[in-house]
Design an enzyme around this catalytic site. Sequence first.
Site, PDB file in Angstrom:
ATOM      1  N   ALA A  60       1.029  -1.173  -0.020  1.00 29.43           N
ATOM      2  CA  ALA A  60       0.081  -0.027   0.009  1.00 29.43           C
ATOM      3  C   ALA A  60       0.864   1.201   0.065  1.00 29.43           C
ATOM      4  CB  ALA A  60      -0.803   0.097   1.133  1.00 29.43           C
ATOM      5  N   GLY A  99      -0.501  -5.320   0.565  1.00 28.20           N
ATOM      6  CA  GLY A  99      -1.422  -5.212  -0.193  1.00 28.20           C
ATOM      7  C   GLY A  99      -1.118  -5.700  -1.482  1.00 28.20           C
ATOM      8  N   GLU A 102      -1.867  -9.238  -0.991  1.00 28.70           N
ATOM      9  CA  GLU A 102      -3.427  -9.491  -0.906  1.00 28.70           C
ATOM     10  C   GLU A 102      -4.009  -9.414  -2.215  1.00 28.70           C
ATOM     11  OE1 GLU A 102      -4.829  -7.835   3.341  1.00 28.70           O
ATOM     12  OE2 GLU A 102      -3.369  -6.317   2.189  1.00 28.70           O
ATOM     13  N   GLU A 122       3.034  -6.383   7.301  1.00 27.69           N
ATOM     14  CA  GLU A 122       2.321  -5.385   8.165  1.00 27.69           C
ATOM     15  C   GLU A 122       2.671  -5.395   9.473  1.00 27.69           C
ATOM     16  OE1 GLU A 122      -0.158  -6.132   4.390  1.00 27.69           O
ATOM     17  OE2 GLU A 122       0.963  -7.198   5.845  1.00 27.69           O
TER      18      GLU A 122
END
Length: 688
Positions: A60, A99, A102, A122
Amino acid sequence: MVREEIQGGVAVLTLSNPPVNALGHGLRAALDAALERALADASVRAVVLAAEGKVFVGGADISEFGQPPRPPLLPDLLARLDGAGKPVVAAIHGAALGGGLELALACHARVVGPKAKLGLPEVKLGLIPGAGGTQRLPRLVGPEAGFAMMLGGEPVDAAKAVETGLADALETGDLVAAARTLALTLGEGTPVRVRDRGERLDPAARTAFEARAAEALKKAPGQPNVAALADVVRAGFDQPFDEAVATERARFLALVDDPRSKALRYAFFAERETARVPGLAKDTPRRAIASAAVVGAGTMGGGIALCFANAGIPVVVIETEREALDRGLDRMRATYASSVKRGSLTEAAMAERMARITGAVGLDLAADADIVVEAAFEEMGVKETIFSALSRIAKPGAILATNTSYLDIDRIADATDRPGDVLGLHFFSPANVMRLVEVVRGARTAPDALATANDLARRLGKLPVTVGVCFGFVGNRMLAQRSAAGERLLLAGALPHEVDAAVTEFGFRMGPFAMADLAGLDIGWRTRKATGGKAPVADALCEAGRLGQKTGKGFYLYPEGARTGARDPEVEALIERTAAEHGITRRSFSSEDIVARLMLPMVNEGARILEEGIAARPGDIDTIWLNGYNWPAWRGGPMHWADGLGLATVAAELERFSHETGDGNLRPAPLLARLAAEGKGFADWGGR
C-alpha cells in the site's frame, strides 16, 4: 498506470507505478477500471495481472495512512476480483508484499518467477493485513503457517511459495505466457476462489494455530497488532468469510489510530533511517573483507567469531594462552551443538561453520586479517597494548575495531600509528544472537573504514547504528543514568521487587535488578571501580559476595539454581541500613513514579547526546534502545515515549527530581528545556 492488452482471449493488465507499483489511489482506480472493462468484454475469457519494473507490487501507499479514504479502497478492488466470473491469474515476477500479496491472493491462481518474494509484513508497521490477507492466506497454506508468516513479516521465496501452496506454479521462462495458459485452463472449468477454500480450517489446524498464537501473545504482551492478528485469524474459523474480513478491516483501522501501533511504525522508519550516516557519501569506497581475526575467546569474543563464521567469513580467534583458547573454542562448539539439538542447524552446517574458525595463541596470527575485532578485558591499558601491537602486525588497510562498551576509542586509536583504521564495533551480548551493533566513529576514523564497518555489520546479519565517542556511547551512557536512578530509588524507599514490577508492567521483559543478577553484579562493580563510580547498595552486595545468579545471591535469592529470584530480607535490611547511613528518610513510591524516576533521566541524557552530536537523530537513540536493551517496541523508544508525554511535562518532572535530590545533573538538558519552552518534541528537532 495500467497497460491493457488482449492476447488470445486473455486480458493482460500490466501495472506501472514506479518505483515499486505501490497501490496508491491512482493505481487502484486505474486497475479497477481496467478490470471492469476486461470482465465486461465478451471476447475476454480470462485475465492476467502482471507488473513492470523489478517489483510486482510493493504494498500500500503508506503516505495515505491517516488521510481521508479515496475510493476505490483496496478491499473494494479485491471484492471486484471476488465477483469476477472469469479466472484471474497473478503473474508475480518480483516482490509481492502487503497489499500486493493481498491483491494476488484475491486472484484465482498465482504463477511466480524465480525472483519472486511473497510476504505480508504489516506486523512490522504495527498493523495487520487489512484487505483479506488474514483470511485468504490461511486458506492456502494453513492457519498455523499463515499466522506464523504474518507474525514474522518476512517474505518467502518462489520455491517456498509453491511448496506451501501459496503459489500454483514456478515459471523460469515467459511468466506472462505461463499465466495466460493457466488462466485459459482454469476457464475450461469452474475456478475456485481462494475465499471458498475452507478445507484447511479443520479442528486439528485450529489446535495447532491456537498453540502458536498463545506462544506469540506470551512473547509480545501489550503489542496490539499481535493480539489483533491472532483474533482475526481465529475469526476465520468462527465467522463466514465476509464477516471475518469485516472483522479484519475493523481491527486494521483501529490499529492505524492506536498510539502503540503508531509507535511501532515510528520504530520501523527510525530503523531504516539509521542507514543514512551523516557526512558519509553513498559512493564512499569500501574495503574488501574476506577474512577476520578476533582477539579474545571469552563470551563476547567467541560470540563475535560465531557471527563471522555464520556469515561465511573465515576467522582466527586469538588468545594469550592455550587453555583459554581451548575453553573458548569448546564454548563455540557447544553453542552450535545446542542449535543442532534444537533442530535449527544441521550437523553438516555445524561442521562447515566450525571449519571457518581457527584458534591461535599470539597476535601475530592477525597479520593476514582484513578486519581485527578486539574483545579483551575492559581495561584501557590492556586495549592500548593490543592496539599498539596490532598497528605493527596488521596488514595495511586492515580495519582495527574494538568491542569496548565504554572506553575512549580516540585514546585507543592514539596507541596506533594508523588512527584512520580504528573504530568501535560494540556488539551486544550474546553477540551471536543480539541484532544491534553500535558502530563508533572516532575523531580520525577514515570514511571508507566507517562505510565498510556498516556494510560488514549488515553482512553479519546485524543492525548497525553509527554513534560518536563518549563514555558508554549511546546505550550504556543512558543506561548508567537509569542505574543511578535505580540506586536512588532503593535508598529513597523502593525495594528491588517493586522497581522490577513497575518496569515489567511498563513493558520490559525483565526489571533492572533481576537483569543485573542475571548478568552478574561484578560487571558493573568492576566498571565503577575502574572509573571511580559509586553505587552504595550494589557495591555492598558485591563486597558481601552476592554477585547474582551465579552465586545464588544478589538483589534476590536463587535457591538451588533457580532462575527466578525470591525476595531476601537480608537485602532489604541492607538497603535500610545503607539509607540510614546516608541520612535518607525512606518513603513509598507508586509504579508510575518509579517509571518516571528511572526513565526520565535517561531521556535527559539522550537530549545531551543529541546536542553533542553523539547520535545523529532521536530515532537512532530509540533504535538502539529497542534493539539492544529490550525497550518495549510498542512504546517506540525513550525519545518517542517522551514526546508522547510532552516535553514540558518531562522538563517539569526533571526539575522536581533535581530539587528533591539536590542532583543538578537531573535538571533538564539545554536541548530538552528549549524544545519544551517552544512547545516542541524531539521529533521536531532539526539536528545540530
